[in-house]
Write a protein that holds these residues in place. Structure first.
Motif, PDB file in Angstrom:
ATOM      1  N   UNK B  96       0.833  -1.214   0.000  1.00  0.00           N
ATOM      2  CA  UNK B  96       0.000   0.000   0.000  1.00  0.00           C
ATOM      3  C   UNK B  96       0.862   1.258   0.000  1.00  0.00           C
ATOM      4  N   UNK B  97       2.130   1.102   0.402  1.00  0.00           N
ATOM      5  CA  UNK B  97       2.983   2.284   0.545  1.00  0.00           C
ATOM      6  C   UNK B  97       2.923   2.871   1.955  1.00  0.00           C
ATOM      7  N   UNK B  98       2.101   2.299   2.849  1.00  0.00           N
ATOM      8  CA  UNK B  98       2.079   2.798   4.232  1.00  0.00           C
ATOM      9  C   UNK B  98       3.423   2.551   4.909  1.00  0.00           C
ATOM     10  N   UNK B  99       4.108   1.500   4.468  1.00  0.00           N
ATOM     11  CA  UNK B  99       5.459   1.231   4.958  1.00  0.00           C
ATOM     12  C   UNK B  99       6.391   1.143   3.752  1.00  0.00           C
ATOM     13  N   UNK B 100       7.635   1.596   3.912  1.00  0.00           N
ATOM     14  CA  UNK B 100       8.568   1.574   2.782  1.00  0.00           C
ATOM     15  C   UNK B 100       9.145   0.174   2.543  1.00  0.00           C
ATOM     16  N   UNK B 101       9.829   0.026   1.427  1.00  0.00           N
ATOM     17  CA  UNK B 101      10.525  -1.219   1.128  1.00  0.00           C
ATOM     18  C   UNK B 101       9.604  -2.280   0.550  1.00  0.00           C
ATOM     19  N   UNK B 102      10.141  -3.488   0.444  1.00  0.00           N
ATOM     20  CA  UNK B 102       9.387  -4.600  -0.130  1.00  0.00           C
ATOM     21  C   UNK B 102       9.882  -5.888   0.512  1.00  0.00           C
ATOM     22  N   UNK B 103       9.008  -6.895   0.510  1.00  0.00           N
ATOM     23  CA  UNK B 103       9.367  -8.200   1.065  1.00  0.00           C
ATOM     24  C   UNK B 103       9.503  -9.186  -0.072  1.00  0.00           C
ATOM     25  N   UNK B 104      10.735  -9.637  -0.254  1.00  0.00           N
ATOM     26  CA  UNK B 104      11.040 -10.472  -1.405  1.00  0.00           C
ATOM     27  C   UNK B 104      11.234 -11.913  -0.971  1.00  0.00           C
ATOM     28  N   UNK B 105      11.390 -12.803  -1.960  1.00  0.00           N
ATOM     29  CA  UNK B 105      11.645 -14.213  -1.676  1.00  0.00           C
ATOM     30  C   UNK B 105      12.816 -14.366  -0.708  1.00  0.00           C
ATOM     31  N   UNK B 106      12.675 -15.267   0.279  1.00  0.00           N
ATOM     32  CA  UNK B 106      13.760 -15.528   1.228  1.00  0.00           C
ATOM     33  C   UNK B 106      15.052 -15.826   0.476  1.00  0.00           C
ATOM     34  N   UNK B 107      16.150 -15.322   1.012  1.00  0.00           N
ATOM     35  CA  UNK B 107      17.429 -15.466   0.309  1.00  0.00           C
ATOM     36  C   UNK B 107      17.775 -16.930   0.066  1.00  0.00           C
ATOM     37  N   UNK B 108      17.416 -17.811   0.996  1.00  0.00           N
ATOM     38  CA  UNK B 108      17.717 -19.234   0.831  1.00  0.00           C
ATOM     39  C   UNK B 108      16.693 -19.965  -0.011  1.00  0.00           C
ATOM     40  N   UNK B 109      15.669 -19.253  -0.466  1.00  0.00           N
ATOM     41  CA  UNK B 109      14.557 -19.760  -1.272  1.00  0.00           C
ATOM     42  C   UNK B 109      13.624 -20.705  -0.512  1.00  0.00           C
ATOM     43  N   UNK B 110      13.974 -21.069   0.718  1.00  0.00           N
ATOM     44  CA  UNK B 110      13.117 -21.977   1.491  1.00  0.00           C
ATOM     45  C   UNK B 110      12.007 -21.207   2.199  1.00  0.00           C
ATOM     46  N   UNK B 111      10.905 -21.915   2.409  1.00  0.00           N
ATOM     47  CA  UNK B 111       9.888 -21.442   3.344  1.00  0.00           C
ATOM     48  C   UNK B 111      10.475 -21.641   4.733  1.00  0.00           C
ATOM     49  N   UNK B 112      10.558 -20.588   5.533  1.00  0.00           N
ATOM     50  CA  UNK B 112      11.156 -20.697   6.866  1.00  0.00           C
ATOM     51  C   UNK B 112      10.055 -20.683   7.909  1.00  0.00           C
ATOM     52  N   UNK B 113       9.977 -21.749   8.704  1.00  0.00           N
ATOM     53  CA  UNK B 113       8.916 -21.885   9.689  1.00  0.00           C
ATOM     54  C   UNK B 113       9.548 -22.385  10.983  1.00  0.00           C
ATOM     55  N   UNK B 114       9.898 -21.459  11.877  1.00  0.00           N
ATOM     56  CA  UNK B 114      10.515 -21.849  13.148  1.00  0.00           C
ATOM     57  C   UNK B 114      10.563 -20.655  14.097  1.00  0.00           C
ATOM     58  N   UNK B 115      10.884 -20.949  15.354  1.00  0.00           N
ATOM     59  CA  UNK B 115      11.089 -19.876  16.320  1.00  0.00           C
ATOM     60  C   UNK B 115      12.361 -19.130  15.955  1.00  0.00           C
ATOM     61  N   UNK B 116      12.328 -17.808  16.055  1.00  0.00           N
ATOM     62  CA  UNK B 116      13.561 -17.049  15.835  1.00  0.00           C
ATOM     63  C   UNK B 116      13.761 -16.054  16.975  1.00  0.00           C
ATOM     64  N   UNK B 117      15.031 -15.738  17.227  1.00  0.00           N
ATOM     65  CA  UNK B 117      15.361 -14.740  18.238  1.00  0.00           C
ATOM     66  C   UNK B 117      15.317 -13.365  17.578  1.00  0.00           C
ATOM     67  N   UNK B 118      14.656 -12.441  18.251  1.00  0.00           N
ATOM     68  CA  UNK B 118      14.528 -11.076  17.745  1.00  0.00           C
ATOM     69  C   UNK B 118      15.074 -10.104  18.769  1.00  0.00           C
ATOM     70  N   UNK B 119      15.714  -9.047  18.263  1.00  0.00           N
ATOM     71  CA  UNK B 119      16.111  -7.964  19.154  1.00  0.00           C
ATOM     72  C   UNK B 119      15.063  -6.857  19.053  1.00  0.00           C
TER      73      UNK B 119
END
Lengths: 76, 221
Positions: B96-119
């Motif tokens: 919509x343009x409400x937020x900048x940038x874009x979300x592209x295909x994961x760099x590893x091309x895999x669907x990633x489904x797991x817990x991740x650590x966030x700061x």
């Protein structure tokens, strides 16, 4: 009449799919390929008299994300 | 606190999000269909759920971003109503343009489904005030297109203006500068790839997402 919109990633935008394809081509014995970029072609059936500018507006509003993609319009 | 969840064809986290919102606010959110043409009066929060709206056709979130109700959501965001987009919701917000940038295909091309650590990078927002800046939290991701990209100037601006809300504390999807969630310039729109609604009660195996909703409640109640 037909309109064709070619959507391609802007230069500099990382293309993970293109990189995977380049890697696969390399594995198939095509080391001469140094880079691959994946885009898409969208073909539209439009009424006679539709202008390039109208199709470009469609591309700007929906068909391409101009943050990351360029597009080119051809009428035929 | 009056909340709403926008449901698109192909949304699949709308019910989880509704359950989390009800758990924390004590009120059922309004479930809105993408084709609606008006928002209920007096909403304190509009939430866009995860999923695969319109089958991710064209680009993830691209078609959903042009839904009739999104025009109203964009207008409400412009007037300062808090808008939260999770996963596909984040993709919709960038489209919509409400937020900048874009979300592209994961760099590893895999669907990633797991817990991740966030700061938690910025705690000074309605969405993140339940956390401490610099804190590490664990929240699951589940996406194929979560690789956040923007030009260097935009990334610099996001960092300098405190618009990076969450950063991956590990490599997940190739996102520029490890960005997992960003805020709009005015701070009332948050998009994030991880799913806080999936970790709000002990039975989920974690509760680190709960502070996001509780933080909102303290400002918006």
């Amino acid at each position: 009449m037909k309109a064709r919109v070619t959507v391609s990633l802007k230069p500099g935008v990382l293309d993970p799919q293109g990189r995977a394809i380049r890697h696969a081509l390399d594995g198939l014995g095509f080391p001469e390929v140094s880079d691959v970029r994946v885009g898409k072609i969208i073909e539209l059936d439009v009424v006679e008299g539709t202008t390039e500018e109208q199709v470009a507006e469609m591309a700007r509003k929906l068909l391409a994300n101009t943050v990351i993609e360029n597009f080119r319009v051809e009428l035929a | 606190m009056k909340t709403a969840v926008v449901v698109f064809p192909g949304s699949n986290c709308d019910r989880d999000l509704a359950v989390a919102l009800e758990l924390v606010t004590g009120r059922k959110p309004a479930m809105l269909w993408h084709d609606d043409t008006s928002l209920p009066e007096g909403l304190d929060l509009i939430a866009l759920p995860g999923g695969f709206s319109h089958g991710d056709y064209l680009r993830s979130g691209a078609i959903a971003a042009r839904a009739p109700l999104m025009r109203e959501v964009i207008a409400a965001a412009g007037k300062g109503t808090p808008v939260l987009g999770i996963c596909n919701g984040f993709q919709v917000l960038t489209e919509t343009g409400l937020l900048p940038g874009a979300l592209m295909r994961n760099a590893g091309l895999d669907f990633v489904c797991r817990d991740v650590a966030l700061e938690v990078v910025t705690a000074d927002t309605p969405f993140t005030r339940g956390y401490k800046a610099g804190e590490t939290v664990t929240i699951p991701v589940a996406h194929h297109d979560g690789n956040f990209q923007a030009d260097a100037d935009t990334l610099d601006r996001l960092e300098q203006q405190g618009q990076v809300a969450f950063r991956y504390a590990e490599e997940v999807n190739g996102s520029a500068r490890g960005i997992a969630g960003i805020l709009s310039e005015k701070g009332n729109v948050l998009g994030m790839m991880p799913h806080p609604e999936r970790v709000v009660e002990k039975a989920h195996g974690g509760t680190d997402g709960r502070a996001l909703f509780e933080g909102l409640l303290t400002v918006l109640a």
